[in-house]
Scaffold this motif. Structure first.
Motif, PDB file in Angstrom:
ATOM      1  N   ALA A  42       0.828  -1.205   0.000  1.00  0.00           N
ATOM      2  CA  ALA A  42       0.000   0.000   0.000  1.00  0.00           C
ATOM      3  C   ALA A  42       0.865   1.258   0.000  1.00  0.00           C
ATOM      4  CB  ALA A  42      -0.922   0.005   1.218  1.00  0.00           C
ATOM      5  N   GLU A  43       1.980   1.228   0.728  1.00  0.00           N
ATOM      6  CA  GLU A  43       2.876   2.386   0.773  1.00  0.00           C
ATOM      7  C   GLU A  43       3.546   2.619  -0.567  1.00  0.00           C
ATOM      8  OE1 GLU A  43       4.346   2.472   5.424  1.00  0.00           O
ATOM      9  OE2 GLU A  43       5.151   0.934   4.077  1.00  0.00           O
ATOM     10  N   ALA A  49       0.599   6.475  -6.901  1.00  0.00           N
ATOM     11  CA  ALA A  49      -0.614   7.280  -7.058  1.00  0.00           C
ATOM     12  C   ALA A  49      -0.283   8.769  -7.053  1.00  0.00           C
ATOM     13  CB  ALA A  49      -1.592   6.957  -5.930  1.00  0.00           C
ATOM     14  N   ASP A  50       0.644   9.180  -6.196  1.00  0.00           N
ATOM     15  CA  ASP A  50       1.052  10.588  -6.172  1.00  0.00           C
ATOM     16  C   ASP A  50       1.664  10.999  -7.509  1.00  0.00           C
ATOM     17  OD1 ASP A  50       0.214  10.930  -3.565  1.00  0.00           O
ATOM     18  OD2 ASP A  50       2.206  10.596  -2.693  1.00  0.00           O
ATOM     19  N   VAL A  51       2.486  10.133  -8.090  1.00  0.00           N
ATOM     20  CA  VAL A  51       3.115  10.440  -9.375  1.00  0.00           C
ATOM     21  C   VAL A  51       2.055  10.540 -10.468  1.00  0.00           C
ATOM     22  CG1 VAL A  51       4.645   9.530 -11.181  1.00  0.00           C
ATOM     23  CG2 VAL A  51       5.361   9.468  -8.788  1.00  0.00           C
ATOM     24  N   ARG A  55       1.175  13.943 -12.554  1.00  0.00           N
ATOM     25  CA  ARG A  55       1.226  13.988 -14.023  1.00  0.00           C
ATOM     26  C   ARG A  55      -0.084  14.552 -14.580  1.00  0.00           C
ATOM     27  NH1 ARG A  55       1.238   8.231 -16.640  1.00  0.00           N
ATOM     28  NH2 ARG A  55      -0.778   8.315 -15.578  1.00  0.00           N
ATOM     29  N   GLN A  56      -1.216  14.073 -14.083  1.00  0.00           N
ATOM     30  CA  GLN A  56      -2.505  14.512 -14.597  1.00  0.00           C
ATOM     31  C   GLN A  56      -2.747  15.988 -14.327  1.00  0.00           C
ATOM     32  OE1 GLN A  56      -4.599  12.926 -16.524  1.00  0.00           O
ATOM     33  NE2 GLN A  56      -6.066  14.638 -16.558  1.00  0.00           N
ATOM     34  N   ILE A 167       6.704  16.187  -2.607  1.00  0.00           N
ATOM     35  CA  ILE A 167       7.945  15.818  -3.278  1.00  0.00           C
ATOM     36  C   ILE A 167       7.644  15.213  -4.647  1.00  0.00           C
ATOM     37  CG2 ILE A 167      10.009  14.367  -3.169  1.00  0.00           C
ATOM     38  CD1 ILE A 167       9.947  16.741  -1.206  1.00  0.00           C
ATOM     39  N   ALA A 168       6.616  14.377  -4.723  1.00  0.00           N
ATOM     40  CA  ALA A 168       6.248  13.767  -6.010  1.00  0.00           C
ATOM     41  C   ALA A 168       5.871  14.842  -7.024  1.00  0.00           C
ATOM     42  CB  ALA A 168       5.088  12.786  -5.815  1.00  0.00           C
TER      43      ALA A 168
END
Length: 323
Positions: A42-43, A49-51, A55-56, A167-168
């Motif tokens: 999950a981590e 998911a952050d990346v 991007r979106q 950070i992402a």
């Protein structure tokens, strides 16, 4: 891992070049705790998911057509050292071939200095967009140094998921820049090669290093501008705490940062951000994005402190004029 093992690796530096890169990696890692990389599924997915979200949202805000690198790694400090030793090895090969009057002494000193620098940075770097300069590939890479992200979030007293997401977003802004400017990696490579080649001949190519510094100031400054537009939520507290972190540390830490040029890194953020804020105030985000249309649209060193001179030199984009 102990300092003794690090010193032993340096003392065992071998070969005929100016730096023993294998010994650099060994010594830097021997002097550095790798840090915990025991992530749950999950981590790890939370990083991904952050990346994806970054991007979106950056695509929507900037209008830039880009993607993130295929290589996205969650690293410990030793992984980061290995990746960056390879970049240093490629970049400084001309120096490595330069003869020395005291080859053994010089090689050990150069190896120790480089290992110390990498060890220090590996304990502080949070994330890295790596254009893999001078590598025989067109691929880029994105790294997150998980132990440092955890440690920094704790020391700054911010929630880890929010800090990780910050950070992402910051690192993905660099993917946007290199995606918008396919020429940018080649431009940086050319300037780096010219500067190092001159050093190998005992000369200093000031123009090459100045152009490299100016380009990186634009990269960091534009990233800050995009962050203002794309990050999902208020983050003035994060920026203030990160700025304080960049300035802070013990007197010894500040001295090391200055010796390694990390002071210049902080100045790049601040100087570049001020330049792009001024440009965007006049022409909006699309107008600021003109810097990625061509190398000739990068600001000069003087223009970074005089944005109106850049605005007078660089024509507006067609869609800006139409408005």
């Amino acid at each position: 891992m102990t300092l003794f093992e690090s010193a032993r690796a340096v003392a065992g530096a071998s070969g005929t070049g100016a730096i023993d890169w294998d010994a650099v990696a060994e010594a830097a890692k021997a002097a550095t705790d790798p840090g915990d990389l025991d992530l749950s599924e999950a981590e790890a997915e939370a990083y991904a998911a952050d990346v994806r979200d970054a991007r979106q949202q950056l695509r929507e805000v900037s209008g830039l057509d880009f993607d993130v690198p295929e290589t996205v790694e969650i690293q410990n400090r030793h992984h980061w050292v290995d990746a960056n030793v390879e970049t240093f090895r490629r970049a400084f090969e001309p120096l490595n071939q330069r003869a020395s009057y005291l080859p053994g002494v010089a090689r050990s000193l150069n190896t120790a200095t480089t290992a110390g620098a990498l060890a220090f940075v590996s304990r502080h770097v949070l994330g890295q967009y790596d254009p893999l300069l001078l590598a025989d590939t067109s691929d880029h890479a994105l790294y997150f140094v998980h132990p440092n992200v955890v440690k920094a979030a704790d020391s700054l007293d911010v929630a880890f998921p929010r800090f990780r997401r910050w950070i992402a977003f910051h690192e993905v802004t660099h993917a946007a820049e290199f995606g918008a400017a396919p020429w940018l990696a080649d431009h940086l490579e050319d300037r780096l090669e010219a500067g190092v080649a001159a050093l190998a001949e005992g000369e200093v190519e000031r123009e090459a290093f100045e152009e490299l510094h100016v380009a990186m100031t634009a990269v960091e400054g534009y990233a800050e501008l995009l962050m203002d537009e794309a990050f999902d939520g208020e983050y003035a507290d994060l920026r203030a705490k990160l700025d304080a972190r960049r300035r802070g540390g013990s007197p010894l830490t500040k001295l090391v940062k200055r010796a390694l040029g990390l002071q210049l890194k902080r100045e790049q953020y601040e100087r570049g951000r001020e330049f792009f804020e001024a440009v965007a105030a006049e022409r909006g985000l699309a107008g600021a994005s003109r810097v990625w249309d061509s190398p000739e649209y990068l600001p000069t060193d003087a223009e970074l402190d005089a944005p109106r001179a850049w605005l007078a030199r660089v024509p507006e984009a067609p869609d800006e004029t139409a408005e």
